[in-house]
Design a protein around this motif. Structure first.
Motif, PDB file in Angstrom:
ATOM      1  N   PRO A  41       0.836  -1.195   0.000  1.00 28.70           N
ATOM      2  CA  PRO A  41       0.000   0.000   0.000  1.00 28.70           C
ATOM      3  C   PRO A  41       0.868   1.242   0.000  1.00 28.70           C
ATOM      4  N   THR A  42       0.386   2.305  -0.629  1.00 28.96           N
ATOM      5  CA  THR A  42       1.169   3.530  -0.710  1.00 28.96           C
ATOM      6  C   THR A  42       0.931   4.427   0.491  1.00 28.96           C
ATOM      7  N   ARG A  43      -0.129   4.186   1.247  1.00 32.44           N
ATOM      8  CA  ARG A  43      -0.432   5.032   2.390  1.00 32.44           C
ATOM      9  C   ARG A  43       0.312   4.511   3.612  1.00 32.44           C
ATOM     10  N   VAL A  44       1.093   5.349   4.238  1.00 29.67           N
ATOM     11  CA  VAL A  44       1.876   4.959   5.401  1.00 29.67           C
ATOM     12  C   VAL A  44       1.478   5.830   6.580  1.00 29.67           C
ATOM     13  N   LYS A  73      22.477 -11.740  21.305  1.00 32.65           N
ATOM     14  CA  LYS A  73      21.987 -10.640  20.480  1.00 32.65           C
ATOM     15  C   LYS A  73      20.679 -11.050  19.811  1.00 32.65           C
ATOM     16  N   ASN A  74      19.653 -10.254  20.017  1.00 27.16           N
ATOM     17  CA  ASN A  74      18.347 -10.542  19.437  1.00 27.16           C
ATOM     18  C   ASN A  74      17.737  -9.238  18.932  1.00 27.16           C
ATOM     19  N   LEU A  75      17.531  -9.155  17.633  1.00 26.67           N
ATOM     20  CA  LEU A  75      16.935  -7.956  17.054  1.00 26.67           C
ATOM     21  C   LEU A  75      15.421  -8.117  17.014  1.00 26.67           C
ATOM     22  N   THR A  76      14.722  -7.271  17.744  1.00 25.94           N
ATOM     23  CA  THR A  76      13.262  -7.299  17.755  1.00 25.94           C
ATOM     24  C   THR A  76      12.718  -6.474  16.596  1.00 25.94           C
ATOM     25  N   ALA A  77      11.428  -6.630  16.338  1.00 26.31           N
ATOM     26  CA  ALA A  77      10.787  -5.818  15.306  1.00 26.31           C
ATOM     27  C   ALA A  77      10.876  -4.340  15.666  1.00 26.31           C
ATOM     28  N   LYS A  91      10.097   1.182   4.438  1.00 30.14           N
ATOM     29  CA  LYS A  91       9.609  -0.185   4.581  1.00 30.14           C
ATOM     30  C   LYS A  91      10.784  -1.153   4.523  1.00 30.14           C
ATOM     31  N   SER A  92      10.636  -2.277   5.201  1.00 30.54           N
ATOM     32  CA  SER A  92      11.648  -3.331   5.142  1.00 30.54           C
ATOM     33  C   SER A  92      10.979  -4.671   4.899  1.00 30.54           C
ATOM     34  N   CYS A  93      11.547  -5.437   3.973  1.00 33.48           N
ATOM     35  CA  CYS A  93      11.146  -6.828   3.816  1.00 33.48           C
ATOM     36  C   CYS A  93      11.851  -7.634   4.904  1.00 33.48           C
ATOM     37  N   VAL A  94      11.100  -8.433   5.635  1.00 37.22           N
ATOM     38  CA  VAL A  94      11.670  -9.257   6.696  1.00 37.22           C
ATOM     39  C   VAL A  94      11.659 -10.707   6.226  1.00 37.22           C
ATOM     40  N   LEU A  95      12.843 -11.327   6.234  1.00 42.28           N
ATOM     41  CA  LEU A  95      13.014 -12.651   5.650  1.00 42.28           C
ATOM     42  C   LEU A  95      13.262 -13.701   6.727  1.00 42.28           C
ATOM     43  N   ASP A 121       2.451  -1.209   8.454  1.00 41.27           N
ATOM     44  CA  ASP A 121       2.844  -0.095   7.593  1.00 41.27           C
ATOM     45  C   ASP A 121       4.349  -0.010   7.382  1.00 41.27           C
ATOM     46  N   ARG A 122       5.106  -0.830   8.116  1.00 45.01           N
ATOM     47  CA  ARG A 122       6.559  -0.736   8.041  1.00 45.01           C
ATOM     48  C   ARG A 122       7.231  -2.022   7.584  1.00 45.01           C
ATOM     49  N   LEU A 123       6.685  -3.174   7.980  1.00 42.37           N
ATOM     50  CA  LEU A 123       7.343  -4.450   7.715  1.00 42.37           C
ATOM     51  C   LEU A 123       6.574  -5.260   6.681  1.00 42.37           C
ATOM     52  N   VAL A 124       7.297  -5.791   5.704  1.00 43.18           N
ATOM     53  CA  VAL A 124       6.725  -6.594   4.629  1.00 43.18           C
ATOM     54  C   VAL A 124       7.216  -8.032   4.811  1.00 43.18           C
ATOM     55  N   PRO A 125       6.337  -8.959   5.164  1.00 48.06           N
ATOM     56  CA  PRO A 125       6.785 -10.315   5.480  1.00 48.06           C
ATOM     57  C   PRO A 125       7.010 -11.180   4.244  1.00 48.06           C
ATOM     58  N   PHE A 126       8.073 -11.971   4.294  1.00 52.19           N
ATOM     59  CA  PHE A 126       8.311 -13.028   3.321  1.00 52.19           C
ATOM     60  C   PHE A 126       8.095 -14.371   4.023  1.00 52.19           C
ATOM     61  N   CYS A 127       8.084 -15.436   3.262  1.00 53.84           N
ATOM     62  CA  CYS A 127       7.914 -16.770   3.823  1.00 53.84           C
ATOM     63  C   CYS A 127       9.026 -17.672   3.304  1.00 53.84           C
ATOM     64  N   SER A 128       9.240 -18.796   3.972  1.00 49.47           N
ATOM     65  CA  SER A 128      10.297 -19.711   3.538  1.00 49.47           C
ATOM     66  C   SER A 128      10.064 -21.093   4.123  1.00 49.47           C
ATOM     67  N   VAL A 129      10.462 -22.107   3.359  1.00 47.90           N
ATOM     68  CA  VAL A 129      10.457 -23.482   3.839  1.00 47.90           C
ATOM     69  C   VAL A 129      11.636 -24.195   3.192  1.00 47.90           C
TER      70      VAL A 129
END
Length: 233
Positions: A41-44, A73-77, A91-95, A121-129
């Motif tokens: 989405p373009t609206r943030v 070390k643990n990076l939280t959202a 925005k960030s894609c989170v992998l 509005d900030r994080l874009v999720p990816f998926c993986s298997v």
């Protein structure tokens, strides 16, 4: 939802013999990023300061949250978003990382989806298997699993960082499934994960076999193969 396609397809790029390898790689990456960004989405709207006006910040297509190699070390959202605000990242894609060769501490798709749900509005999720799983070995099973994650908000697949040859039959099943679902795939190439040879013949095989899949390149093997022609300055 069907994934939008960029104006410039991989097949069209391959047919253009006037492109140098460097130009081809740049066009491929831009086409892939266009496919991902077109789903956002373009609206943030956000309360965090400093605020970033929609359309003015950067998009980081490769981030991780959680623990990587150091258990202390643990990076939280929230930590990631703080860093984004400090560096003008809109925005960030989170992998996720789901293969044993990818990290000491696995980062699941479910944890990424949960983080993105809290910060849509900030994080874009990816998926993986991991393609070696016995529970989703067939293309049909992989499609079902990936589609379920897409229905929960996943916009792409990756980081695909697996200790197999890039065009191993198990890897090719993942590419086929992602092409069928209609999401881009972000891969890692080196001598251990997503293994290829100089010239990236295995990647070329995957590109030709799945022309409808948008690949996003990453890793030492990828960067080393697109850096030809540079001169020191």
């Amino acid at each position: 939802m069907e994934s939008p396609r960029p104006d410039l397809t991989i097949t069209e790029l391959e047919r253009n013999m006037n492109l140098s390898r460097r130009e081809f790689s740049k066009s491929l990456l831009l086409a892939s990023l266009s496919a991902v960004a077109g789903q956002w989405p373009t609206r943030v709207v956000r309360a965090a300061e400093p605020s970033i006006k929609a359309g003015t910040g950067f998009i980081d297509v490769h981030t991780h949250i959680g623990t990587y190699t150091d258990p202390k070390k643990n990076l939280t959202a929230e930590g990631l978003i703080k860093w984004m605000d400090e560096n003008q990242i809109e925005k960030s894609c989170v992998l996720p990382l789901t293969s044993p060769e990818s990290t000491k501490y696995l980062q699941t798709t479910e944890s990424v989806l949960a983080a993105a749900k809290d910060h849509p509005d900030r994080l874009v999720p990816f998926c993986s298997v991991d393609p070696r799983t016995t529970h989703a070995g067939s293309v049909k099973a992989l499609v079902g699993m990936i589609q379920a994650w897409v229905d929960q908000g996943a916009k792409g697949f990756g980081e695909h960082k697996v200790g197999l040859n890039f065009d191993d039959p198990l890897m090719m099943r993942v590419y086929e499934a992602c092409q069928e679902v209609g999401i881009p795939l972000l891969f890692h190439i080196d001598t251990i994960r997503g293994k290829d040879v100089p010239g990236l013949k295995r990647l070329e095989n995957a590109l030709k076999t799945f022309p409808g899949l948008n690949f996003i390149g990453h890793g030492p093997g990828w960067w080393a193969s697109i850096s030809g022609g540079l001169t020191p300055k």
